[in-house]
Motif scaffolding. Structure first.
Motif, PDB file in Angstrom:
ATOM      1  N   GLY A  71       0.803  -1.226   0.000  1.00 55.02           N
ATOM      2  CA  GLY A  71       0.000   0.000   0.000  1.00 55.02           C
ATOM      3  C   GLY A  71       0.830   1.267   0.000  1.00 55.02           C
ATOM      4  O   GLY A  71       0.317   2.352  -0.286  1.00 55.02           O
ATOM      5  N   HIS A  72       2.112   1.116   0.310  1.00 53.83           N
ATOM      6  CA  HIS A  72       2.958   2.310   0.379  1.00 53.83           C
ATOM      7  C   HIS A  72       3.951   2.379  -0.775  1.00 53.83           C
ATOM      8  O   HIS A  72       4.980   3.045  -0.685  1.00 53.83           O
ATOM      9  CB  HIS A  72       3.626   2.398   1.754  1.00 53.83           C
ATOM     10  CG  HIS A  72       2.596   2.431   2.844  1.00 53.83           C
ATOM     11  ND1 HIS A  72       1.878   3.567   3.157  1.00 53.83           N
ATOM     12  CD2 HIS A  72       2.091   1.447   3.611  1.00 53.83           C
ATOM     13  CE1 HIS A  72       0.999   3.273   4.094  1.00 53.83           C
ATOM     14  NE2 HIS A  72       1.101   1.992   4.385  1.00 53.83           N
ATOM     15  N   ILE A  73       3.604   1.711  -1.879  1.00 56.70           N
ATOM     16  CA  ILE A  73       4.291   1.976  -3.143  1.00 56.70           C
ATOM     17  C   ILE A  73       3.802   3.343  -3.628  1.00 56.70           C
ATOM     18  O   ILE A  73       2.607   3.640  -3.579  1.00 56.70           O
ATOM     19  CB  ILE A  73       3.933   0.890  -4.192  1.00 56.70           C
ATOM     20  CG1 ILE A  73       4.581  -0.443  -3.818  1.00 56.70           C
ATOM     21  CG2 ILE A  73       4.360   1.325  -5.583  1.00 56.70           C
ATOM     22  CD1 ILE A  73       4.274  -1.559  -4.804  1.00 56.70           C
ATOM     23  N   GLY A 126       0.564  10.287  -2.140  1.00 59.44           N
ATOM     24  CA  GLY A 126       0.543   9.516  -3.376  1.00 59.44           C
ATOM     25  C   GLY A 126       0.790   8.034  -3.249  1.00 59.44           C
ATOM     26  O   GLY A 126       0.999   7.353  -4.249  1.00 59.44           O
ATOM     27  N   CYS A 127       0.759   7.502  -2.011  1.00 52.39           N
ATOM     28  CA  CYS A 127       0.880   6.050  -1.854  1.00 52.39           C
ATOM     29  C   CYS A 127      -0.349   5.366  -2.460  1.00 52.39           C
ATOM     30  O   CYS A 127      -1.444   5.925  -2.487  1.00 52.39           O
ATOM     31  CB  CYS A 127       0.942   5.669  -0.378  1.00 52.39           C
ATOM     32  SG  CYS A 127       2.462   6.150   0.448  1.00 52.39           S
ATOM     33  N   LEU A 128      -0.163   4.120  -2.901  1.00 52.15           N
ATOM     34  CA  LEU A 128      -1.262   3.343  -3.465  1.00 52.15           C
ATOM     35  C   LEU A 128      -2.467   3.310  -2.521  1.00 52.15           C
ATOM     36  O   LEU A 128      -3.614   3.453  -2.943  1.00 52.15           O
ATOM     37  CB  LEU A 128      -0.766   1.915  -3.758  1.00 52.15           C
ATOM     38  CG  LEU A 128      -1.810   0.940  -4.296  1.00 52.15           C
ATOM     39  CD1 LEU A 128      -2.431   1.445  -5.593  1.00 52.15           C
ATOM     40  CD2 LEU A 128      -1.168  -0.439  -4.508  1.00 52.15           C
ATOM     41  N   ARG A 139      -2.799  12.505   0.449  1.00 50.62           N
ATOM     42  CA  ARG A 139      -1.908  12.209   1.566  1.00 50.62           C
ATOM     43  C   ARG A 139      -2.256  10.855   2.177  1.00 50.62           C
ATOM     44  O   ARG A 139      -3.407  10.520   2.399  1.00 50.62           O
ATOM     45  CB  ARG A 139      -2.030  13.306   2.620  1.00 50.62           C
ATOM     46  CG  ARG A 139      -0.900  13.318   3.614  1.00 50.62           C
ATOM     47  CD  ARG A 139      -0.851  14.669   4.341  1.00 50.62           C
ATOM     48  NE  ARG A 139       0.171  14.658   5.386  1.00 50.62           N
ATOM     49  CZ  ARG A 139       1.467  14.881   5.171  1.00 50.62           C
ATOM     50  NH1 ARG A 139       1.896  15.115   3.947  1.00 50.62           N
ATOM     51  NH2 ARG A 139       2.324  14.875   6.175  1.00 50.62           N
ATOM     52  N   CYS A 140      -1.216  10.084   2.453  1.00 50.36           N
ATOM     53  CA  CYS A 140      -1.370   8.747   3.012  1.00 50.36           C
ATOM     54  C   CYS A 140      -1.247   8.814   4.533  1.00 50.36           C
ATOM     55  O   CYS A 140      -0.634   9.733   5.073  1.00 50.36           O
ATOM     56  CB  CYS A 140      -0.282   7.853   2.433  1.00 50.36           C
ATOM     57  SG  CYS A 140      -0.302   6.162   3.045  1.00 50.36           S
ATOM     58  N   GLY A 141      -1.797   7.821   5.205  1.00 54.18           N
ATOM     59  CA  GLY A 141      -1.676   7.735   6.657  1.00 54.18           C
ATOM     60  C   GLY A 141      -0.239   7.672   7.133  1.00 54.18           C
ATOM     61  O   GLY A 141       0.069   8.009   8.277  1.00 54.18           O
ATOM     62  N   CYS A 142       0.682   7.248   6.242  1.00 56.59           N
ATOM     63  CA  CYS A 142       2.092   7.135   6.622  1.00 56.59           C
ATOM     64  C   CYS A 142       2.787   8.486   6.587  1.00 56.59           C
ATOM     65  O   CYS A 142       3.932   8.608   6.998  1.00 56.59           O
ATOM     66  CB  CYS A 142       2.816   6.145   5.718  1.00 56.59           C
ATOM     67  SG  CYS A 142       3.187   6.774   4.073  1.00 56.59           S
ATOM     68  N   GLY A 143       2.099   9.511   6.074  1.00 53.68           N
ATOM     69  CA  GLY A 143       2.676  10.849   6.065  1.00 53.68           C
ATOM     70  C   GLY A 143       3.135  11.310   4.694  1.00 53.68           C
ATOM     71  O   GLY A 143       3.382  12.496   4.492  1.00 53.68           O
TER      72      GLY A 143
END
Ligand SMILES: [Zn+2]
Length: 327
Positions: A179-181, A196-198, A189-193
């Protein structure tokens, strides 16, 4: 809240090799069972996780449930031989430690040793998606393939790369963060910060968010899939964006891993052909010299993680762990 099902709970020597107690801990619920060495589930239970109570209370519940399951096995005249637990987040499988989990709150919990101390049974701790991947690869939709990528698309997106029934863990226990590709630089924005993450584009949660943003009305991922199939333009667009992002991610994965079969599971996969058909076509457009993997829906549903936890315990603590006699 708690449900129980006895399937073919068999007494006496029909279960010769005993059973494994298996527990898959999720953010909202625990899927639990008694599993025979041949992969047959003889009893299942579900319990709420109630993660808001904090990690210590969740650990207590896990151990209580495990103890209850061993009691049920004994009551049916079956010997529990081992315990397998699967948890989300970062898992140190070698040390049996739940290192970190966003939705359950684990921080360096030595869950395996706690279970051994409480139950007096050998125990194994694994990662939920890797456990699910192992189960799908050995007993489910990937069983004909030696090289499988299991992709779970739900609130988040994660994957497990399984080769000959064994999941690749990574140097730090963190392999499979599909999911973080990065698929859309500068995107949502992704939860990881990062942006554009998948997962920020194509998870069930992201599909719902994007639909609300464009349509101005709410819609779950399942509703968006349905509305897209009915031709509603905004839904078509949102679904297409998700499918294309997933295809970008899968093309990257295939370039790295060269798997035979991609097994798609998780909530979004319940869209069935509405997801798999366009995803297959979009992936086909993206592969050049790479071999296109077979793309199939998961077969084991939300019990995959529990079955996988059992397989991990059987791998570690003896017994014939699979039905791979064809191999
Ligand atoms: Zn991310």
């Amino acid at each position: 809240m708690t449900e129980q099902h006895d399937r073919t709970i068999q007494h006496g020597n029909a279960t010769g090799g005993g059973v494994v107690v298996a527990i898959d801990v999720g953010g909202t619920g625990m899927k639990c069972g008694l599993v025979r060495p041949d992969g047959v589930v003889v009893h299942t239970e579900r319990h709420p996780t109630e993660a808001a109570r904090g990690p210590a209370a969740v650990v207590d519940t896990i151990l209580d449930v495990a103890e209850g399951l061993t009691g049920k096995a004994h009551g049916a005249g079956i010997t529990p031989v081992a315990l397998g637990i699967a948890v989300p987040g970062v898992v140190d499988e070698a040390r049996g430690v739940a290192v970190w989990s966003a939705n359950v709150g684990f921080r360096d919990v030595p869950l395996r040793d706690l279970a051994v101390a409480r139950l007096g049974l050998p125990a194994t701790l694994g990662h939920d998606v890797r456990a699910g991947g192992i189960a799908e690869a050995r007993l489910g939709a990937g069983r004909e393939a030696g090289h499988v990528l299991f992709v779970a698309i739900g609130t988040g997106i994660a994957a497990a790369h399984v080769v000959d029934g064994v999941a690749y863990i990574g140097a730090h226990g963190a392999a499979g963060e599909f999911g973080h590709i990065l698929v859309r630089p500068g995107g949502p924005r992704c939860g990881c910060g990062r942006s554009g993450c998948l997962e920020a584009v194509a998870s069930a949660a992201a599909v719902g968010r994007r639909y609300r943003e464009l349509a101005g009305t709410p819609g779950t991922a399942a509703e968006v899939a349905e509305r897209a199939a009915a031709g509603e333009p905004v839904a078509v667009r949102v679904w297409q964006e998700a499918v294309e992002a997933l295809a970008d991610g899968l093309a990257t994965a295939q370039a790295l891993l060269d798997v035979a079969t991609v097994v798609v599971g998780g909530g979004l996969a319940q869209a069935g052909v509405r997801l798999l058909d366009p995803l297959r076509a979009a992936l086909r457009e993206r592969v050049t010299f790479h071999r296109e993997p077979r793309l199939v829906a998961a077969a084991l549903g939300d019990e995959a993680g529990c079955l996988g936890a059992a397989l991990l315990a059987l791998d570690a603590h003896g017994g014939v762990s699979t039905t791979m006699e064809a191999r």
